[in-house]
Design a protein around this motif. Structure first.
Motif, PDB file in Angstrom:
ATOM      1  N   ILE A  34       0.815  -1.211   0.000  1.00 46.34           N
ATOM      2  CA  ILE A  34       0.000   0.000   0.000  1.00 46.34           C
ATOM      3  C   ILE A  34       0.854   1.269   0.000  1.00 46.34           C
ATOM      4  O   ILE A  34       0.472   2.295  -0.561  1.00 46.34           O
ATOM      5  CB  ILE A  34      -0.974  -0.017   1.209  1.00 46.34           C
ATOM      6  CG1 ILE A  34      -2.020  -1.116   0.986  1.00 46.34           C
ATOM      7  CG2 ILE A  34      -1.656   1.332   1.396  1.00 46.34           C
ATOM      8  CD1 ILE A  34      -2.857  -1.450   2.198  1.00 46.34           C
ATOM      9  N   LYS A  35       2.032   1.182   0.609  1.00 49.41           N
ATOM     10  CA  LYS A  35       2.895   2.369   0.721  1.00 49.41           C
ATOM     11  C   LYS A  35       3.532   2.772  -0.615  1.00 49.41           C
ATOM     12  O   LYS A  35       4.001   3.887  -0.779  1.00 49.41           O
ATOM     13  CB  LYS A  35       4.002   2.113   1.752  1.00 49.41           C
ATOM     14  CG  LYS A  35       3.484   1.973   3.180  1.00 49.41           C
ATOM     15  CD  LYS A  35       4.619   1.647   4.140  1.00 49.41           C
ATOM     16  CE  LYS A  35       4.088   1.440   5.559  1.00 49.41           C
ATOM     17  NZ  LYS A  35       5.187   1.053   6.495  1.00 49.41           N
ATOM     18  N   LYS A  36       3.572   1.831  -1.550  1.00 47.26           N
ATOM     19  CA  LYS A  36       4.232   2.095  -2.831  1.00 47.26           C
ATOM     20  C   LYS A  36       3.218   2.038  -3.975  1.00 47.26           C
ATOM     21  O   LYS A  36       2.626   1.000  -4.243  1.00 47.26           O
ATOM     22  CB  LYS A  36       5.344   1.056  -3.066  1.00 47.26           C
ATOM     23  CG  LYS A  36       6.230   1.373  -4.263  1.00 47.26           C
ATOM     24  CD  LYS A  36       7.340   0.336  -4.381  1.00 47.26           C
ATOM     25  CE  LYS A  36       8.230   0.633  -5.592  1.00 47.26           C
ATOM     26  NZ  LYS A  36       9.274  -0.394  -5.762  1.00 47.26           N
ATOM     27  N   LYS A  37       3.035   3.166  -4.642  1.00 46.68           N
ATOM     28  CA  LYS A  37       2.081   3.245  -5.745  1.00 46.68           C
ATOM     29  C   LYS A  37       2.573   2.433  -6.946  1.00 46.68           C
ATOM     30  O   LYS A  37       3.722   2.566  -7.365  1.00 46.68           O
ATOM     31  CB  LYS A  37       1.881   4.711  -6.149  1.00 46.68           C
ATOM     32  CG  LYS A  37       0.847   4.915  -7.246  1.00 46.68           C
ATOM     33  CD  LYS A  37       0.626   6.396  -7.501  1.00 46.68           C
ATOM     34  CE  LYS A  37      -0.340   6.634  -8.631  1.00 46.68           C
ATOM     35  NZ  LYS A  37      -0.641   8.068  -8.829  1.00 46.68           N
ATOM     36  N   VAL A  38       1.704   1.601  -7.471  1.00 42.91           N
ATOM     37  CA  VAL A  38       2.045   0.777  -8.634  1.00 42.91           C
ATOM     38  C   VAL A  38       2.105   1.651  -9.880  1.00 42.91           C
ATOM     39  O   VAL A  38       1.188   2.425 -10.167  1.00 42.91           O
ATOM     40  CB  VAL A  38       0.998  -0.350  -8.827  1.00 42.91           C
ATOM     41  CG1 VAL A  38       1.209  -1.063 -10.160  1.00 42.91           C
ATOM     42  CG2 VAL A  38       1.075  -1.340  -7.680  1.00 42.91           C
ATOM     43  N   LYS A  39       3.204   1.539 -10.609  1.00 42.19           N
ATOM     44  CA  LYS A  39       3.389   2.302 -11.841  1.00 42.19           C
ATOM     45  C   LYS A  39       3.951   1.396 -12.934  1.00 42.19           C
ATOM     46  O   LYS A  39       4.534   0.356 -12.640  1.00 42.19           O
ATOM     47  CB  LYS A  39       4.352   3.474 -11.614  1.00 42.19           C
ATOM     48  CG  LYS A  39       3.810   4.557 -10.696  1.00 42.19           C
ATOM     49  CD  LYS A  39       4.824   5.690 -10.552  1.00 42.19           C
ATOM     50  CE  LYS A  39       4.290   6.781  -9.639  1.00 42.19           C
ATOM     51  NZ  LYS A  39       5.260   7.892  -9.472  1.00 42.19           N
ATOM     52  N   LEU A  40       3.787   1.825 -14.156  1.00 46.10           N
ATOM     53  CA  LEU A  40       4.402   1.111 -15.274  1.00 46.10           C
ATOM     54  C   LEU A  40       5.756   1.743 -15.555  1.00 46.10           C
ATOM     55  O   LEU A  40       5.868   2.962 -15.673  1.00 46.10           O
ATOM     56  CB  LEU A  40       3.530   1.200 -16.526  1.00 46.10           C
ATOM     57  CG  LEU A  40       2.132   0.577 -16.456  1.00 46.10           C
ATOM     58  CD1 LEU A  40       1.444   0.666 -17.809  1.00 46.10           C
ATOM     59  CD2 LEU A  40       2.184  -0.871 -15.988  1.00 46.10           C
ATOM     60  N   ASN A  41       6.788   0.899 -15.644  1.00 42.59           N
ATOM     61  CA  ASN A  41       8.112   1.435 -15.967  1.00 42.59           C
ATOM     62  C   ASN A  41       8.303   1.457 -17.489  1.00 42.59           C
ATOM     63  O   ASN A  41       7.431   1.036 -18.244  1.00 42.59           O
ATOM     64  CB  ASN A  41       9.213   0.608 -15.283  1.00 42.59           C
ATOM     65  CG  ASN A  41       9.147  -0.872 -15.631  1.00 42.59           C
ATOM     66  OD1 ASN A  41       8.893  -1.237 -16.769  1.00 42.59           O
ATOM     67  ND2 ASN A  41       9.356  -1.739 -14.643  1.00 42.59           N
ATOM     68  N   PHE A  42       9.437   1.946 -17.901  1.00 45.22           N
ATOM     69  CA  PHE A  42       9.725   2.079 -19.336  1.00 45.22           C
ATOM     70  C   PHE A  42       9.658   0.719 -20.042  1.00 45.22           C
ATOM     71  O   PHE A  42       9.129   0.609 -21.145  1.00 45.22           O
ATOM     72  CB  PHE A  42      11.122   2.700 -19.535  1.00 45.22           C
ATOM     73  CG  PHE A  42      11.533   2.825 -20.981  1.00 45.22           C
ATOM     74  CD1 PHE A  42      11.000   3.831 -21.789  1.00 45.22           C
ATOM     75  CD2 PHE A  42      12.434   1.926 -21.548  1.00 45.22           C
ATOM     76  CE1 PHE A  42      11.376   3.935 -23.132  1.00 45.22           C
ATOM     77  CE2 PHE A  42      12.800   2.027 -22.882  1.00 45.22           C
ATOM     78  CZ  PHE A  42      12.276   3.036 -23.678  1.00 45.22           C
ATOM     79  N   PHE A  43      10.182  -0.318 -19.389  1.00 50.30           N
ATOM     80  CA  PHE A  43      10.178  -1.669 -19.970  1.00 50.30           C
ATOM     81  C   PHE A  43       8.740  -2.155 -20.157  1.00 50.30           C
ATOM     82  O   PHE A  43       8.398  -2.721 -21.206  1.00 50.30           O
ATOM     83  CB  PHE A  43      10.943  -2.625 -19.059  1.00 50.30           C
ATOM     84  CG  PHE A  43      10.930  -4.049 -19.533  1.00 50.30           C
ATOM     85  CD1 PHE A  43      11.726  -4.462 -20.596  1.00 50.30           C
ATOM     86  CD2 PHE A  43      10.109  -4.989 -18.919  1.00 50.30           C
ATOM     87  CE1 PHE A  43      11.701  -5.780 -21.046  1.00 50.30           C
ATOM     88  CE2 PHE A  43      10.076  -6.306 -19.359  1.00 50.30           C
ATOM     89  CZ  PHE A  43      10.883  -6.703 -20.420  1.00 50.30           C
ATOM     90  N   ASP A  44       7.890  -1.936 -19.143  1.00 49.04           N
ATOM     91  CA  ASP A  44       6.480  -2.340 -19.231  1.00 49.04           C
ATOM     92  C   ASP A  44       5.810  -1.699 -20.445  1.00 49.04           C
ATOM     93  O   ASP A  44       5.151  -2.373 -21.239  1.00 49.04           O
ATOM     94  CB  ASP A  44       5.706  -1.903 -17.972  1.00 49.04           C
ATOM     95  CG  ASP A  44       6.108  -2.656 -16.722  1.00 49.04           C
ATOM     96  OD1 ASP A  44       6.470  -3.846 -16.842  1.00 49.04           O
ATOM     97  OD2 ASP A  44       6.067  -2.067 -15.632  1.00 49.04           O
ATOM     98  N   LYS A  45       5.988  -0.372 -20.558  1.00 46.70           N
ATOM     99  CA  LYS A  45       5.335   0.373 -21.641  1.00 46.70           C
ATOM    100  C   LYS A  45       5.845  -0.056 -23.017  1.00 46.70           C
ATOM    101  O   LYS A  45       5.064  -0.238 -23.956  1.00 46.70           O
ATOM    102  CB  LYS A  45       5.550   1.873 -21.441  1.00 46.70           C
ATOM    103  CG  LYS A  45       4.813   2.437 -20.236  1.00 46.70           C
ATOM    104  CD  LYS A  45       5.131   3.915 -20.047  1.00 46.70           C
ATOM    105  CE  LYS A  45       4.425   4.451 -18.800  1.00 46.70           C
ATOM    106  NZ  LYS A  45       4.756   5.873 -18.552  1.00 46.70           N
ATOM    107  N   THR A  46       7.156  -0.251 -23.096  1.00 47.86           N
ATOM    108  CA  THR A  46       7.758  -0.652 -24.374  1.00 47.86           C
ATOM    109  C   THR A  46       7.245  -2.024 -24.803  1.00 47.86           C
ATOM    110  O   THR A  46       6.890  -2.236 -25.973  1.00 47.86           O
ATOM    111  CB  THR A  46       9.297  -0.689 -24.259  1.00 47.86           C
ATOM    112  OG1 THR A  46       9.760   0.598 -23.824  1.00 47.86           O
ATOM    113  CG2 THR A  46       9.935  -1.024 -25.597  1.00 47.86           C
ATOM    114  N   LEU A  47       7.179  -2.949 -23.856  1.00 48.50           N
ATOM    115  CA  LEU A  47       6.709  -4.308 -24.152  1.00 48.50           C
ATOM    116  C   LEU A  47       5.246  -4.295 -24.602  1.00 48.50           C
ATOM    117  O   LEU A  47       4.872  -5.002 -25.554  1.00 48.50           O
ATOM    118  CB  LEU A  47       6.867  -5.190 -22.902  1.00 48.50           C
ATOM    119  CG  LEU A  47       6.908  -6.707 -23.124  1.00 48.50           C
ATOM    120  CD1 LEU A  47       8.065  -7.092 -24.037  1.00 48.50           C
ATOM    121  CD2 LEU A  47       7.035  -7.428 -21.794  1.00 48.50           C
TER     122      LEU A  47
END
Length: 278
Positions: free
Chosen positions: A257-270
């Motif tokens: 809960i303390k860390k917001k889930v985000k998409l990283n560069f690798f996620d977006k590229t894939l």
């Protein structure tokens, strides 16, 4: 030639760093321009609701936006870049005034009181205003005007908003908001206490319940999309892949809960590569 108004609107969209930007990039220029105008409008009214200021000043600003939208439909003289671009979008794609007003009303719900543990009815109304209404405007720009298109927009809007609620859970608590319906907490006998909610172990069950609902809406959108013109839903389908990835990072997992889930560069590229090669 790109106008100053177009550039001003595109700047707002780019600055937001949204995943929607990538979906819009796959649209033909005229449709992309329309989507940028709608998204810029959403960004501006959302910022009014979320930024600092008194409840009174926020209400005034949001109600001013209702008047601005009204002035566009009444074909009055307008000066702001967003309004000029919206005028073009509204006239080109026959966008409905009620959807713009609905989005503003959703922001007003946030402003009039900090939403905490809403009833099921209030929760659904909020989601329909801040997310589904955006979907209804979007599908018209994509060229979908039938009943199936609206069902698709509804399902995607709900899936996106439910995913957002879980992803932003901690951030919302910090500003005194909690969009989780009271019925969800009641199911697991969790007290309505903003200050201790994130420390309650059972909150994981609640968040997973919401993600399960989102999963149902994603699957419903998948099913409906089979009967829609694939060329017209390229942008929304790419946005769906971005959101599905965020959803996947949280669904059936113990969420930090303390860390917001985000998409990283690798996620977006894939996602982009997979989408292009699909």
């Amino acid at each position: 030639m790109t106008s100053v108004d177009q550039l001003n609107v595109e700047k707002i969209v780019k600055k937001s760093g949204t995943s929607f930007y990538w979906g819009m990039k796959f649209l033909p220029e005229i449709r992309k321009r329309a989507m940028f105008s709608v998204y810029a409008f959403c960004r501006v009214v959302d910022d009014i609701a979320d930024n600092s200021g008194t409840i009174k000043s926020k209400k005034i600003k949001l109600n001013d936006w209702k008047k601005k939208i009204d002035s566009v439909y009444q074909k009055k003289k307008i000066n702001e870049s967003i309004l000029k671009e919206l005028k073009t979008s509204i006239e080109t794609y026959n966008l409905e005034k009620r959807d713009f007003i609905s989005i503003i009303d959703g922001m007003l719900m946030d402003v009039k009181k900090k939403i905490q543990f809403p009833s099921k009815t209030e929760f659904e109304l909020y989601c329909q205003r801040v997310a589904v209404a955006v979907g209804y405007l979007s599908i018209r720009i994509f060229g979908l005007t039938g009943h199936e298109g609206k069902k698709y927009a509804y399902s995607l809007g709900m899936a996106f908003q439910l995913t957002n609620i879980v992803r932003d859970f901690k951030e919302d608590l910090q500003i005194g908001r909690c969009y989780i319906p009271h019925s969800k907490l009641k199911k697991y006998q969790i007290r309505k206490n903003i200050s201790s909610l994130d420390k309650t172990k059972k909150i994981q069950y609640v968040l997973q319940d919401i993600l399960k609902d989102a999963d149902m809406f994603f699957k419903r959108a998948d099913e409906i999309s089979k009967n829609l013109d694939k060329k017209k839903i390229v942008a929304s389908e790419l946005m769906k892949q971005f959101y599905k990835k965020i959803h996947k990072k949280m669904f059936k997992k113990n969420i930090n809960i303390k860390k917001k889930v985000k998409l990283n560069f690798f996620d977006k590229t894939l996602i982009l590569i997979s989408f292009i090669l699909r």
